[in-house]
Design a protein around this motif. Structure first.
Motif, PDB file in Angstrom:
ATOM      1  N   THR A 171      -1.313   5.656 -19.281  1.00  0.00           N
ATOM      2  CA  THR A 171      -0.304   6.408 -20.028  1.00  0.00           C
ATOM      3  C   THR A 171       1.062   6.296 -19.364  1.00  0.00           C
ATOM      4  N   PHE A 172       1.088   6.435 -18.039  1.00  0.00           N
ATOM      5  CA  PHE A 172       2.349   6.316 -17.305  1.00  0.00           C
ATOM      6  C   PHE A 172       2.957   4.930 -17.468  1.00  0.00           C
ATOM      7  N   SER A 173       2.124   3.899 -17.379  1.00  0.00           N
ATOM      8  CA  SER A 173       2.612   2.533 -17.494  1.00  0.00           C
ATOM      9  C   SER A 173       3.157   2.252 -18.895  1.00  0.00           C
ATOM     10  N   LYS A 174       2.452   2.693 -19.915  1.00  0.00           N
ATOM     11  CA  LYS A 174       2.930   2.480 -21.287  1.00  0.00           C
ATOM     12  C   LYS A 174       4.238   3.231 -21.534  1.00  0.00           C
ATOM     13  N   ARG A 175       4.346   4.428 -21.010  1.00  0.00           N
ATOM     14  CA  ARG A 175       5.560   5.221 -21.189  1.00  0.00           C
ATOM     15  C   ARG A 175       6.729   4.629 -20.409  1.00  0.00           C
ATOM     16  N   SER A 176       6.455   4.068 -19.224  1.00  0.00           N
ATOM     17  CA  SER A 176       7.520   3.565 -18.357  1.00  0.00           C
ATOM     18  C   SER A 176       8.033   2.194 -18.768  1.00  0.00           C
ATOM     19  N   VAL A 177       7.121   1.251 -18.986  1.00  0.00           N
ATOM     20  CA  VAL A 177       7.546  -0.140 -19.202  1.00  0.00           C
ATOM     21  C   VAL A 177       7.156  -0.706 -20.556  1.00  0.00           C
ATOM     22  N   GLY A 178       6.387   0.044 -21.341  1.00  0.00           N
ATOM     23  CA  GLY A 178       6.014  -0.436 -22.660  1.00  0.00           C
ATOM     24  C   GLY A 178       4.631  -1.067 -22.684  1.00  0.00           C
ATOM     25  N   THR A 179       4.135  -1.253 -23.895  1.00  0.00           N
ATOM     26  CA  THR A 179       2.778  -1.755 -24.080  1.00  0.00           C
ATOM     27  C   THR A 179       2.642  -3.212 -23.661  1.00  0.00           C
TER      28      THR A 179
ATOM     29  N   LEU B  23       0.825  -1.203   0.000  1.00  0.00           N
ATOM     30  CA  LEU B  23       0.000   0.000   0.000  1.00  0.00           C
ATOM     31  C   LEU B  23       0.860   1.254   0.000  1.00  0.00           C
ATOM     32  N   LEU B  24       1.894   1.291   0.818  1.00  0.00           N
ATOM     33  CA  LEU B  24       2.765   2.464   0.880  1.00  0.00           C
ATOM     34  C   LEU B  24       3.514   2.684  -0.437  1.00  0.00           C
ATOM     35  N   ILE B  25       3.936   1.609  -1.073  1.00  0.00           N
ATOM     36  CA  ILE B  25       4.611   1.735  -2.367  1.00  0.00           C
ATOM     37  C   ILE B  25       3.662   2.306  -3.416  1.00  0.00           C
ATOM     38  N   ILE B  26       2.436   1.802  -3.459  1.00  0.00           N
ATOM     39  CA  ILE B  26       1.461   2.297  -4.428  1.00  0.00           C
ATOM     40  C   ILE B  26       1.161   3.769  -4.181  1.00  0.00           C
ATOM     41  N   LEU B  27       0.970   4.149  -2.928  1.00  0.00           N
ATOM     42  CA  LEU B  27       0.675   5.554  -2.622  1.00  0.00           C
ATOM     43  C   LEU B  27       1.845   6.461  -2.971  1.00  0.00           C
ATOM     44  N   TYR B  28       3.067   5.998  -2.800  1.00  0.00           N
ATOM     45  CA  TYR B  28       4.236   6.784  -3.178  1.00  0.00           C
ATOM     46  C   TYR B  28       4.238   7.057  -4.679  1.00  0.00           C
ATOM     47  N   PHE B  29       3.959   6.011  -5.484  1.00  0.00           N
ATOM     48  CA  PHE B  29       3.947   6.197  -6.929  1.00  0.00           C
ATOM     49  C   PHE B  29       2.785   7.078  -7.375  1.00  0.00           C
ATOM     50  N   VAL B  30       1.635   6.932  -6.746  1.00  0.00           N
ATOM     51  CA  VAL B  30       0.469   7.718  -7.139  1.00  0.00           C
ATOM     52  C   VAL B  30       0.705   9.203  -6.893  1.00  0.00           C
ATOM     53  N   LYS B  31       1.375   9.546  -5.816  1.00  0.00           N
ATOM     54  CA  LYS B  31       1.635  10.953  -5.528  1.00  0.00           C
ATOM     55  C   LYS B  31       2.566  11.583  -6.555  1.00  0.00           C
ATOM     56  N   ASN B  32       3.414  10.788  -7.196  1.00  0.00           N
ATOM     57  CA  ASN B  32       4.392  11.313  -8.142  1.00  0.00           C
ATOM     58  C   ASN B  32       3.935  11.231  -9.599  1.00  0.00           C
TER      59      ASN B  32
END
Length: 106
Positions: free
Chosen positions: A72-80, A56-65
Motif C-alpha cells: 500500500t505504501f509503495s503504490k501510494r508513494s511511487v505508483g502501481t 540495511l540501515l536505509i530499509i530499517l529507517y523506512f520501515v520504522k516510519n
C-alpha cells in the motif's frame, strides 16, 4: 506475522534482512570473487559488506516510519507501475540467489 494483519513486524524484518545478507555475503560472494579476482577480492568483499550495511540501515529507517503495509505504501508513494517494477526486481534477485545457491551446493 502477528494476528494475521498482513504486516511483518520490525523484529521479523530485521531477522530476514540479516539472514539474507549473511547468506549471500558468507556463501556466494567469496566463492565468486575468489574465482574471478584471486586473493585481491577481499577488498571487494569488504566494500560490498559496507554497502550492504548502508542498505540495511536505509530499509530499517523506512520501515520504522511506515504505518501501513509495504504494498500500500509503495503504490501510494511511487505508483502501481513502479511498484510492479520493484517487485519484478525482487523476484529476479531471489531467482539469481537460488541459482547461485544451487550451483554452490551441487
Amino acid at each position: 506475522m502477528y494476528s494475521e494483519n498482513e504486516k511483518i513486524s520490525l523484529r521479523q524484518l530485521k531477522r530476514l534482512i540479516v539472514f539474507d545478507f549473511f547468506g549471500v555475503i558468507s556463501l556466494i560472494v567469496p566463492y565468486l570473487i575468489v574465482n574471478t579476482t584471486g586473493y585481491d577480492g577481499i577488498l571487494a568483499i569488504l566494500i560490498g559488506g559496507i554497502f550492504a550495511v548502508i542498505y540495511l540501515l536505509i530499509i530499517l529507517y523506512f520501515v520504522k516510519n511506515i504505518k501501513e503495509s509495504y504494498l500500500t505504501f509503495s503504490k501510494r508513494s511511487v505508483g502501481t507501475v513502479l511498484t510492479f517494477i520493484i517487485g519484478a526486481l525482487y523476484v529476479i534477485k531471489f531467482s539469481a540467489s537460488i541459482v547461485f545457491f544451487t550451483k554452490l551446493f551441487s
